[in-house]
Design a protein around this motif. Structure first.
Motif, short mmCIF file in Angstrom:
data_model
loop_
_atom_site.label_atom_id
_atom_site.label_comp_id
_atom_site.label_asym_id
_atom_site.label_seq_id
_atom_site.Cartn_x
_atom_site.Cartn_y
_atom_site.Cartn_z
N THR A 1 -20.36 18.09 -15.30
CA THR A 1 -18.99 18.08 -15.81
C THR A 1 -18.16 16.90 -15.30
N HIS A 2 -18.75 16.05 -14.48
CA HIS A 2 -18.09 14.80 -14.08
C HIS A 2 -19.15 13.71 -14.10
N SER B 1 -14.84 13.50 -17.63
CA SER B 1 -14.72 14.56 -16.63
C SER B 1 -13.96 15.78 -17.14
N PHE B 2 -14.48 16.97 -16.79
CA PHE B 2 -13.75 18.23 -16.92
C PHE B 2 -13.35 18.74 -15.54
N ASP B 3 -13.34 17.87 -14.52
CA ASP B 3 -13.12 18.29 -13.13
C ASP B 3 -11.86 17.70 -12.51
N MET B 4 -10.96 17.18 -13.30
CA MET B 4 -9.77 16.51 -12.77
C MET B 4 -8.52 17.24 -13.26
N TRP B 5 -7.75 17.77 -12.30
CA TRP B 5 -6.54 18.52 -12.67
C TRP B 5 -5.48 17.60 -13.25
N ARG B 6 -5.39 16.40 -12.70
CA ARG B 6 -4.36 15.48 -13.18
C ARG B 6 -4.80 14.05 -12.90
N CYS C 1 -10.47 12.27 -19.06
CA CYS C 1 -10.40 13.07 -17.84
C CYS C 1 -9.42 14.23 -18.00
N GLY C 2 -9.87 15.41 -17.64
CA GLY C 2 -9.02 16.58 -17.67
C GLY C 2 -9.72 17.71 -16.94
N HIS C 3 -9.27 18.95 -17.19
CA HIS C 3 -9.89 20.07 -16.50
C HIS C 3 -10.51 21.07 -17.46
N ARG D 1 -16.47 28.74 -14.43
CA ARG D 1 -15.11 28.54 -14.91
C ARG D 1 -14.52 29.90 -15.28
#
Length: 359
Positions: free
Chosen positions: A221-222, A240-245, A149-151, A203
Motif C-alpha cells: 500500500t506504499h 500510497s494509501f498510507d499517508m494521512w496528509r 498519496c492519501g489514506h 483497515r
C-alpha cells in the motif's frame, strides 16, 4: 456501433452518461451478476437488461465495455473475445502481466481489438501538457515527479474491500492514471527501480454503510520508485494509501529550459503551468475539450470503423501494466526491472474538436 456493458456497479453510470453524448455508440444491452443492478441501469438508460451469456450471444453487439472488478477483467475479456467481439476494459488491463499478455495475444489471434481505461489522458489537461512538451517550451525533459498519496478509500467508498485485495492497492487502482499520462507525455518506460511496503495489516471502514468493518490487507500500500523512460527522463514516483496528509504535486516535468505542472491525471481537465528558466509560473491556454469517461470507447469505435489505431489501446495498457507490476518485482528482487514491452505514444487529439468529438 452497438455495444454492451458488463458490470453495472458504481462506475457504470459515468459510462452510460458518456454514451448519451455521442451518436457513435448505442448501448443495446447491459449485464451484471446481480440482475437487479442491470435492470436498474437498463431502465434508467433505455437499454436491455440480460445475462452475460445473452449479451455475448447477441450478434448485433460489436464491442463490449467490461466494468467488472479488476480480478475479473481478463477472464471476462477473454469471454468477450471468444464471442467474437471487441473489448474495452476498465483499468487495469489485468492484475498480472501473464494474464494481461494472454488477453492481448488472444485478441491478435482473432483479429479483434482491445481497449482499456484510463481515457483521462484524452482530456484537456493531459493533452495540453503533451502539446506544451512537444512544442519545446521546457526543452528536453530531464526529470519529473508523480505522486498519488492519501489514506485509502475505506472512509468513503461503499465497497472498499477489493481495494486491499489482489488487483487493488494504490498502484493498480490509481497508478494507471499516472503511468498512462506519463507515457502519453514522455513515451515508453525503459526500467523501474522501487521499494514497496504495507503500512497496515488491516483497515477499518468508516463509511456509513460499512462502518466498523475490518478489511484485511493483501497487497502493498506504499510504493516508491523511479521510472527511467526510453528518452532518458527519470521520474520519481510515490503511490500510497498510507499517508494521512501531504502537500505533494500530482505530476511535474523538469526540462532543460523550464518546468511544467501537469494536472491530476484522474480527471479530464485542470490547469497546466509552465515556469521558464529564471521566471515564474505561467498558466497555459487549454485548447482542448475536457470530455469524460467513455471517450476512450468512443475513440475505439471510431478507429475500428476508419481502420486507424485507437489511442487507449491494448499495447499501451499492457505496457502500463508491466510498469506497475515492476514496482513490487523490483522491491522483492532488490534489482532494476527492465521493461520488456514498449508502445508508441498515442496520437495527440487534434485541435478544433468539440466536446465528445474524436478523430
Amino acid at each position: 456501433m452497438k455495444i454492451g456493458i458488463i458490470g453495472c456497479g458504481t462506475i457504470s453510470s459515468a459510462y452510460f452518461e458518456g454514451a448519451r453524448r455521442t451518436d457513435i455508440l448505442e448501448i443495446k444491452a447491459c449485464a451484471d451478476l446481480r440482475m437487479e443492478s442491470a435492470q436498474a441501469q437498463a431502465e434508467k438508460y433505455n437499454c436491455e437488461a440480460c445475462t452475460v451469456d445473452e449479451l455475448l450471444a447477441d450478434d448485433e453487439i460489436e464491442l463490449v465495455v467490461n466494468l467488472t472488478i479488476p480480478r475479473a477483467h481478463v477472464d471476462v475479456g477473454l469471454q468477450v473475445l471468444e464471442a467474437g467481439k471487441h473489448v474495452y476494459s476498465e483499468k487495469p488491463l489485468g492484475v498480472d502481466t501473464e494474464s494481461g499478455k494472454q488477453l492481448i495475444e488472444t485478441a491478435a489471434e482473432k483479429g479483434l481489438q482491445v481497449g482499456c481505461a484510463p481515457d483521462t489522458f484524452l482530456g484537456a489537461g493531459i493533452q495540453t501538457s503533451r502539446q506544451v512538451l512537444d512544442s519545446g517550451k521546457i526543452g528536453r525533459p530531464i526529470a519529473g515527479t508523480a505522486f498519488m498519496c492519501g489514506h485509502g478509500p475505506e472512509g468513503w467508498h461503499p465497497n472498499p474491500a477489493f481495494f486491499y485485495d489482489i488487483g487493488g492497492g494504490p498502484m493498480l487502482d490509481m497508478g494507471p492514471y499516472y503511468v498512462t499520462a506519463l507515457v502519453n507525455i514522455l513515451g515508453p518506460v525503459k526500467r523501474v527501480a522501487a521499494i514497496t511496503t504495507k503500512g497496515f495489516e488491516e483497515r477499518v471502514a468508516t463509511s456509513q454503510a460499512l462502518h466498523g468493518m475490518r478489511i484485511p490487507v493483501h497487497i502493498t500500500t506504499h510504493l516508491t520508485g523511479v521510472l527511467e523512460f526510453e528518452n532518458g527522463t527519470i521520474v520519481t514516483t510515490i503511490m500510497s494509501f498510507d499517508m494521512w496528509r501531504q502537500s505533494l504535486p500530482c505530476i511535474e516535468i523538469y526540462g532543460e529550459t523550464g518546468s511544467m505542472t501537469v494536472p491530476d491525471p484522474n480527471g479530464f481537465g485542470g490547469p497546466v503551468n509552465v515556469c521558464p528558466a529564471g521566471g515564474d509560473w505561467e498558466a497555459q491556454e487549454i485548447p482542448f475539450p475536457n470530455n469524460a469517461r467513455m471517450i476512450g470507447a468512443i475513440d475505439m469505435a471510431s478507429a475500428i470503423r476508419s481502420g486507424r489505431t485507437h489511442r487507449a489501446n491494448g499495447a499501451l495498457a499492457y505496457h502500463v501494466l508491466e510498469v506497475m507490476c515492476a514496482f513490487d518485482k523490483s522491491s522483492e528482487t532488490g534489482e532494476h526491472v527492465v521493461i520488456e514491452s514498449t508502445t508508441e505514444r498515442p496520437e495527440p487529439v487534434p485541435l478544433g474538436l468539440k466536446e465528445w468529438e474524436i478523430d
